[in-house]
Design a protein around this motif. Structure first.
Motif, PDB file in Angstrom:
ATOM      1  N   PRO A 126     -70.928   0.792 -46.349  1.00 48.11           N
ATOM      2  CA  PRO A 126     -71.298   1.094 -47.725  1.00 48.11           C
ATOM      3  C   PRO A 126     -72.063  -0.066 -48.357  1.00 48.11           C
ATOM      4  O   PRO A 126     -71.696  -1.229 -48.176  1.00 48.11           O
ATOM      5  N   PRO A 127     -73.130   0.223 -49.065  1.00 44.24           N
ATOM      6  CA  PRO A 127     -73.865  -0.857 -49.728  1.00 44.24           C
ATOM      7  C   PRO A 127     -73.074  -1.378 -50.918  1.00 44.24           C
ATOM      8  O   PRO A 127     -72.416  -0.617 -51.625  1.00 44.24           O
ATOM      9  N   VAL A 128     -73.124  -2.673 -51.129  1.00 43.45           N
ATOM     10  CA  VAL A 128     -72.427  -3.291 -52.247  1.00 43.45           C
ATOM     11  C   VAL A 128     -73.484  -3.844 -53.196  1.00 43.45           C
ATOM     12  O   VAL A 128     -74.252  -4.723 -52.828  1.00 43.45           O
ATOM     13  N   HIS A 129     -73.555  -3.286 -54.413  1.00 38.68           N
ATOM     14  CA  HIS A 129     -74.592  -3.670 -55.348  1.00 38.68           C
ATOM     15  C   HIS A 129     -74.075  -4.597 -56.444  1.00 38.68           C
ATOM     16  O   HIS A 129     -74.867  -5.249 -57.099  1.00 38.68           O
ATOM     17  N   LYS A 130     -72.797  -4.617 -56.654  1.00 37.53           N
ATOM     18  CA  LYS A 130     -72.249  -5.411 -57.741  1.00 37.53           C
ATOM     19  C   LYS A 130     -71.739  -6.743 -57.209  1.00 37.53           C
ATOM     20  O   LYS A 130     -71.416  -6.881 -56.039  1.00 37.53           O
ATOM     21  N   ASP A 131     -71.629  -7.713 -58.124  1.00 41.53           N
ATOM     22  CA  ASP A 131     -71.054  -8.997 -57.744  1.00 41.53           C
ATOM     23  C   ASP A 131     -69.539  -8.896 -57.611  1.00 41.53           C
ATOM     24  O   ASP A 131     -68.956  -9.472 -56.706  1.00 41.53           O
ATOM     25  N   PHE A 132     -68.900  -8.151 -58.526  1.00 42.92           N
ATOM     26  CA  PHE A 132     -67.455  -7.990 -58.504  1.00 42.92           C
ATOM     27  C   PHE A 132     -67.108  -6.517 -58.670  1.00 42.92           C
ATOM     28  O   PHE A 132     -67.711  -5.818 -59.476  1.00 42.92           O
ATOM     29  N   LEU A 133     -66.123  -6.074 -57.903  1.00 40.83           N
ATOM     30  CA  LEU A 133     -65.696  -4.674 -57.949  1.00 40.83           C
ATOM     31  C   LEU A 133     -64.212  -4.609 -58.276  1.00 40.83           C
ATOM     32  O   LEU A 133     -63.451  -5.525 -57.970  1.00 40.83           O
ATOM     33  N   THR A 134     -63.801  -3.474 -58.847  1.00 45.48           N
ATOM     34  CA  THR A 134     -62.382  -3.271 -59.120  1.00 45.48           C
ATOM     35  C   THR A 134     -61.664  -2.883 -57.827  1.00 45.48           C
ATOM     36  O   THR A 134     -62.304  -2.531 -56.831  1.00 45.48           O
ATOM     37  N   ARG A 135     -60.346  -2.954 -57.859  1.00 42.69           N
ATOM     38  CA  ARG A 135     -59.549  -2.558 -56.697  1.00 42.69           C
ATOM     39  C   ARG A 135     -59.817  -1.097 -56.344  1.00 42.69           C
ATOM     40  O   ARG A 135     -59.914  -0.734 -55.176  1.00 42.69           O
ATOM     41  N   LYS A 136     -59.946  -0.260 -57.369  1.00 41.15           N
ATOM     42  CA  LYS A 136     -60.167   1.165 -57.145  1.00 41.15           C
ATOM     43  C   LYS A 136     -61.529   1.419 -56.497  1.00 41.15           C
ATOM     44  O   LYS A 136     -61.650   2.261 -55.609  1.00 41.15           O
ATOM     45  N   ARG A 171     -59.391 -13.389 -60.817  1.00 41.14           N
ATOM     46  CA  ARG A 171     -58.878 -12.743 -62.028  1.00 41.14           C
ATOM     47  C   ARG A 171     -59.833 -13.001 -63.185  1.00 41.14           C
ATOM     48  O   ARG A 171     -60.229 -14.130 -63.423  1.00 41.14           O
ATOM     49  N   PHE A 172     -60.183 -11.931 -63.888  1.00 43.56           N
ATOM     50  CA  PHE A 172     -60.956 -12.016 -65.119  1.00 43.56           C
ATOM     51  C   PHE A 172     -60.125 -11.385 -66.215  1.00 43.56           C
ATOM     52  O   PHE A 172     -59.865 -10.179 -66.185  1.00 43.56           O
ATOM     53  N   LYS A 173     -59.701 -12.197 -67.170  1.00 42.39           N
ATOM     54  CA  LYS A 173     -58.933 -11.704 -68.317  1.00 42.39           C
ATOM     55  C   LYS A 173     -57.761 -10.825 -67.876  1.00 42.39           C
ATOM     56  O   LYS A 173     -57.530  -9.747 -68.409  1.00 42.39           O
ATOM     57  N   GLY A 174     -57.035 -11.261 -66.867  1.00 44.83           N
ATOM     58  CA  GLY A 174     -55.864 -10.543 -66.395  1.00 44.83           C
ATOM     59  C   GLY A 174     -56.159  -9.395 -65.451  1.00 44.83           C
ATOM     60  O   GLY A 174     -55.243  -8.721 -64.989  1.00 44.83           O
ATOM     61  N   ARG A 175     -57.409  -9.150 -65.173  1.00 45.41           N
ATOM     62  CA  ARG A 175     -57.798  -8.068 -64.263  1.00 45.41           C
ATOM     63  C   ARG A 175     -58.260  -8.650 -62.932  1.00 45.41           C
ATOM     64  O   ARG A 175     -58.923  -9.682 -62.889  1.00 45.41           O
ATOM     65  N   ILE A 176     -57.907  -7.972 -61.858  1.00 48.01           N
ATOM     66  CA  ILE A 176     -58.305  -8.425 -60.526  1.00 48.01           C
ATOM     67  C   ILE A 176     -59.661  -7.828 -60.187  1.00 48.01           C
ATOM     68  O   ILE A 176     -59.876  -6.623 -60.309  1.00 48.01           O
ATOM     69  N   ARG A 177     -60.564  -8.686 -59.754  1.00 48.50           N
ATOM     70  CA  ARG A 177     -61.884  -8.258 -59.290  1.00 48.50           C
ATOM     71  C   ARG A 177     -62.111  -8.838 -57.903  1.00 48.50           C
ATOM     72  O   ARG A 177     -61.765  -9.983 -57.625  1.00 48.50           O
ATOM     73  N   ILE A 178     -62.728  -8.055 -57.053  1.00 45.78           N
ATOM     74  CA  ILE A 178     -62.976  -8.459 -55.669  1.00 45.78           C
ATOM     75  C   ILE A 178     -64.458  -8.746 -55.526  1.00 45.78           C
ATOM     76  O   ILE A 178     -65.296  -7.959 -55.957  1.00 45.78           O
ATOM     77  N   LYS A 179     -64.751  -9.882 -54.905  1.00 41.97           N
ATOM     78  CA  LYS A 179     -66.138 -10.291 -54.734  1.00 41.97           C
ATOM     79  C   LYS A 179     -66.848  -9.329 -53.789  1.00 41.97           C
ATOM     80  O   LYS A 179     -66.365  -9.025 -52.705  1.00 41.97           O
ATOM     81  N   GLY A 180     -68.007  -8.861 -54.218  1.00 37.47           N
ATOM     82  CA  GLY A 180     -68.788  -7.927 -53.411  1.00 37.47           C
ATOM     83  C   GLY A 180     -69.213  -8.534 -52.093  1.00 37.47           C
ATOM     84  O   GLY A 180     -69.278  -7.855 -51.072  1.00 37.47           O
ATOM     85  N   SER A 181     -69.479  -9.835 -52.090  1.00 36.29           N
ATOM     86  CA  SER A 181     -69.903 -10.497 -50.854  1.00 36.29           C
ATOM     87  C   SER A 181     -68.785 -10.554 -49.822  1.00 36.29           C
ATOM     88  O   SER A 181     -69.046 -10.590 -48.622  1.00 36.29           O
ATOM     89  N   SER A 182     -67.545 -10.553 -50.272  1.00 36.95           N
ATOM     90  CA  SER A 182     -66.430 -10.630 -49.322  1.00 36.95           C
ATOM     91  C   SER A 182     -66.160  -9.293 -48.644  1.00 36.95           C
ATOM     92  O   SER A 182     -65.554  -9.246 -47.578  1.00 36.95           O
ATOM     93  N   ILE A 183     -66.625  -8.203 -49.238  1.00 38.44           N
ATOM     94  CA  ILE A 183     -66.369  -6.877 -48.661  1.00 38.44           C
ATOM     95  C   ILE A 183     -67.128  -6.702 -47.352  1.00 38.44           C
ATOM     96  O   ILE A 183     -66.568  -6.236 -46.359  1.00 38.44           O
ATOM     97  N   ALA A 184     -68.386  -7.106 -47.342  1.00 40.29           N
ATOM     98  CA  ALA A 184     -69.186  -6.957 -46.124  1.00 40.29           C
ATOM     99  C   ALA A 184     -68.597  -7.767 -44.974  1.00 40.29           C
ATOM    100  O   ALA A 184     -68.518  -7.291 -43.840  1.00 40.29           O
TER     101      ALA A 184
END
Length: 99
Positions: A36-46, A72-85
């Motif tokens: 899957p292509p990853v276009h964003k810098d940070f993605l939600t868990r969902k 974590r951004f303001k208490g929310r977990i975000r996953i780096k798009g670069s780490s997914i690939a």
């Protein structure tokens, strides 16, 4: 509308050839799934869950073990798009790992 089925008898070699031809046709049309292509810098868990087709608890486990790089951004977990690939290869090998 009624469906009509015709039953015929085949000897073993005819049935084997019929199955062989069907499989060959199916394999010629098959294409492997693309990463899957990853276009964003940070993605939600969902979002990551739907991209990788994994459950949220599995995503959480991969974050805890360091397979996925999260912040974590303001208490929310975000996953780096670069780490997914880079994590997709590790995740593929973990799916079939014997315990």
């Amino acid at each position: 509308m009624a469906k009509i089925f015709q039953i015929t008898s085949f000897d073993e070699s005819e049935l084997e050839q019929l199955i062989h031809n069907s499989v060959i046709r199916a394999l010629q049309n098959w294409q492997p799934p693309k990463d899957p292509p990853v276009h964003k810098d940070f993605l939600t868990r969902k979002e990551v869950s739907s991209l990788l087709q994994l459950s949220l608890p599995t995503i959480d486990q991969y974050i805890k073990t360091g397979i996925l790089d999260a912040v974590r951004f303001k208490g929310r977990i975000r996953i780096k798009g670069s780490s997914i690939a880079s994590a997709t290869e590790t995740i593929k090998s973990l799916r079939y790992k014997r315990k």
